[in-house]
Each structure stands twice: as C-alpha cells, then as structure tokens.
Design a protein around this motif. Structure first.
Motif, PDB file in Angstrom:
ATOM      1  N   CYS A   1       3.587   0.679 -10.889  1.00 32.84           N
ATOM      2  CA  CYS A   1       3.036  -0.387 -10.051  1.00 32.84           C
ATOM      3  C   CYS A   1       3.301  -1.773 -10.645  1.00 32.84           C
ATOM      4  N   SER A   2       3.251  -1.884 -11.965  1.00 32.61           N
ATOM      5  CA  SER A   2       3.486  -3.181 -12.609  1.00 32.61           C
ATOM      6  C   SER A   2       4.920  -3.642 -12.433  1.00 32.61           C
ATOM      7  N   MET A   3       5.862  -2.731 -12.576  1.00 34.17           N
ATOM      8  CA  MET A   3       7.257  -3.115 -12.403  1.00 34.17           C
ATOM      9  C   MET A   3       7.564  -3.422 -10.934  1.00 34.17           C
ATOM     10  N   ASP A   4       6.917  -2.721 -10.032  1.00 39.40           N
ATOM     11  CA  ASP A   4       7.045  -3.022  -8.609  1.00 39.40           C
ATOM     12  C   ASP A   4       6.546  -4.446  -8.339  1.00 39.40           C
TER      13      ASP A   4
ATOM     14  N   ARG B   1       8.490  -9.337  -0.551  1.00 35.96           N
ATOM     15  CA  ARG B   1       7.378  -8.431  -0.278  1.00 35.96           C
ATOM     16  C   ARG B   1       7.729  -7.052  -0.822  1.00 35.96           C
ATOM     17  N   PRO B   2       6.729  -6.236  -1.147  1.00 34.11           N
ATOM     18  CA  PRO B   2       7.030  -4.888  -1.635  1.00 34.11           C
ATOM     19  C   PRO B   2       7.858  -4.097  -0.617  1.00 34.11           C
ATOM     20  N   ASP B   3       8.958  -3.545  -1.078  1.00 32.36           N
ATOM     21  CA  ASP B   3       9.814  -2.733  -0.227  1.00 32.36           C
ATOM     22  C   ASP B   3      10.388  -1.595  -1.058  1.00 32.36           C
ATOM     23  N   LYS B   4      11.370  -0.913  -0.506  1.00 31.11           N
ATOM     24  CA  LYS B   4      11.925   0.228  -1.236  1.00 31.11           C
ATOM     25  C   LYS B   4      12.666  -0.215  -2.493  1.00 31.11           C
ATOM     26  N   ASN B   5      13.264  -1.411  -2.483  1.00 26.46           N
ATOM     27  CA  ASN B   5      13.963  -1.888  -3.677  1.00 26.46           C
ATOM     28  C   ASN B   5      13.000  -2.139  -4.835  1.00 26.46           C
ATOM     29  N   SER B   6      11.836  -2.670  -4.531  1.00 23.93           N
ATOM     30  CA  SER B   6      10.862  -2.911  -5.590  1.00 23.93           C
ATOM     31  C   SER B   6      10.350  -1.585  -6.159  1.00 23.93           C
TER      32      SER B   6
ATOM     33  N   MET C   1       0.825  -1.190   0.000  1.00 21.51           N
ATOM     34  CA  MET C   1       0.000   0.000   0.000  1.00 21.51           C
ATOM     35  C   MET C   1       0.874   1.260   0.000  1.00 21.51           C
ATOM     36  N   ARG C   2       1.972   1.175   0.755  1.00 24.25           N
ATOM     37  CA  ARG C   2       2.882   2.322   0.824  1.00 24.25           C
ATOM     38  C   ARG C   2       3.494   2.603  -0.544  1.00 24.25           C
ATOM     39  N   ASN C   3       3.896   1.534  -1.253  1.00 29.49           N
ATOM     40  CA  ASN C   3       4.478   1.715  -2.580  1.00 29.49           C
ATOM     41  C   ASN C   3       3.453   2.261  -3.562  1.00 29.49           C
ATOM     42  N   PHE C   4       2.190   1.863  -3.410  1.00 25.69           N
ATOM     43  CA  PHE C   4       1.144   2.364  -4.288  1.00 25.69           C
ATOM     44  C   PHE C   4       0.954   3.868  -4.087  1.00 25.69           C
ATOM     45  N   LEU C   5       0.950   4.309  -2.849  1.00 23.56           N
ATOM     46  CA  LEU C   5       0.820   5.741  -2.574  1.00 23.56           C
ATOM     47  C   LEU C   5       2.043   6.507  -3.066  1.00 23.56           C
ATOM     48  N   LEU C   6       3.225   5.912  -2.927  1.00 20.02           N
ATOM     49  CA  LEU C   6       4.436   6.531  -3.474  1.00 20.02           C
ATOM     50  C   LEU C   6       4.369   6.620  -4.993  1.00 20.02           C
ATOM     51  N   ALA C   7       3.833   5.567  -5.624  1.00 20.73           N
ATOM     52  CA  ALA C   7       3.695   5.569  -7.081  1.00 20.73           C
ATOM     53  C   ALA C   7       2.751   6.678  -7.534  1.00 20.73           C
ATOM     54  N   ILE C   8       1.648   6.821  -6.845  1.00 23.40           N
ATOM     55  CA  ILE C   8       0.694   7.882  -7.198  1.00 23.40           C
ATOM     56  C   ILE C   8       1.331   9.258  -7.010  1.00 23.40           C
ATOM     57  N   ALA C   9       2.032   9.447  -5.900  1.00 23.89           N
ATOM     58  CA  ALA C   9       2.678  10.741  -5.652  1.00 23.89           C
ATOM     59  C   ALA C   9       3.749  11.032  -6.696  1.00 23.89           C
ATOM     60  N   THR C  10       4.536  10.025  -7.051  1.00 22.92           N
ATOM     61  CA  THR C  10       5.609  10.215  -8.036  1.00 22.92           C
ATOM     62  C   THR C  10       5.047  10.543  -9.408  1.00 22.92           C
TER      63      THR C  10
END
Length: 128
Positions: free
Chosen positions: A97-100, A110-115, A1-10
């Motif tokens: 999001c797809s590449m993540d 699991r989704p993390d900062k590297n993904s 969820m955190r990565n999704f919000l980061l993706a939207i913000a980016t």
C-alpha cells in the motif's frame, strides 16, 4: 479502495503460501524469533547485554518493546506461528500500500493498475 483490496488479497495469498506447512520462518544469526518471544524479549529488552561483551546494541534495544508486546500476546495463549503470520501479513500489506501511495504522489496520478503493479514489483523485487 480497489487497490487496497487487491493488496490484502495478494499479501494474504503470499502469507498462506509461505506458511502453509505450519513452520516458523527464521534464519541466519537471528534464529527463530517467534518461537519463544518471552526469551527473546528478555534478551533484547535490557540496554546492556552480553552480546558484545557488555556493550549496548542499538538494534536489540530498539526491538525490545516490540518483542515485549508480542511476548505478552504469546503468554495469553496465541501461538508464535499465528503471531508471525499476522506480523508478515501486516508488513507486506503496508509495503504494498505504501509503494502504491508513493507512486500516486510522485507521478500525481490516481490509484490505478500501474500504481498497484509498482507496489507489487517493489514487494517481490529481491534486490530491494
């Protein structure tokens, strides 16, 4: 969820930076596709066109329904600029999001900062 919000913000930041002056993006032989979507829809929707002396063009035929849908939205009063900004935002968000997700599947993590960084690298890599 955190990565999704980061993706939207980016991707929101990227689209705001790209379109901050209110210009439409276009280039090459494609032209400015989002300016008059009704005209682009009329050109690309028929299976046979005059672009190759009456031959069919698979790329333009397959994009016909997409431009028809967008032209209907534009006739409802939404400007081409808003449609293009929304389209770019959705495409960039899906890419990130797809590449993540692909990173997490390939490396069984699991989704993390590297993904997220792998998705960001793919998005901003000009050679891909």
């Amino acid at each position: 969820m955190r990565n999704f919000l980061l993706a939207i913000a980016t991707t929101l930041l990227i689209t705001i930076l790209w379109f901050r002056h209110g210009n439409l993006m276009g280039g090459g032989e494609a032209g400015v596709l989002f300016y008059n979507l009704t005209k682009i829809s009329d050109i690309s929707f028929p299976a046979w066109g005059n672009q190759i002396l009456g031959g069919s063009s698979g790329i333009t035929v397959s994009s016909g329904p997409f431009y028809k849908f967008l032209s209907i939205i534009q006739t409802q009063g939404v400007s081409g600029q808003v449609i293009q900004i929304t389209f770019f935002f959705i495409i960039l968000t899906l890419t990130l999001c797809s590449m993540d997700f692909m990173y997490c599947v390939i490396f069984d993590k699991r989704p993390d900062k590297n993904s997220f960084i792998s998705g960001l690298f793919y998005l901003l890599n000009l050679f891909s």
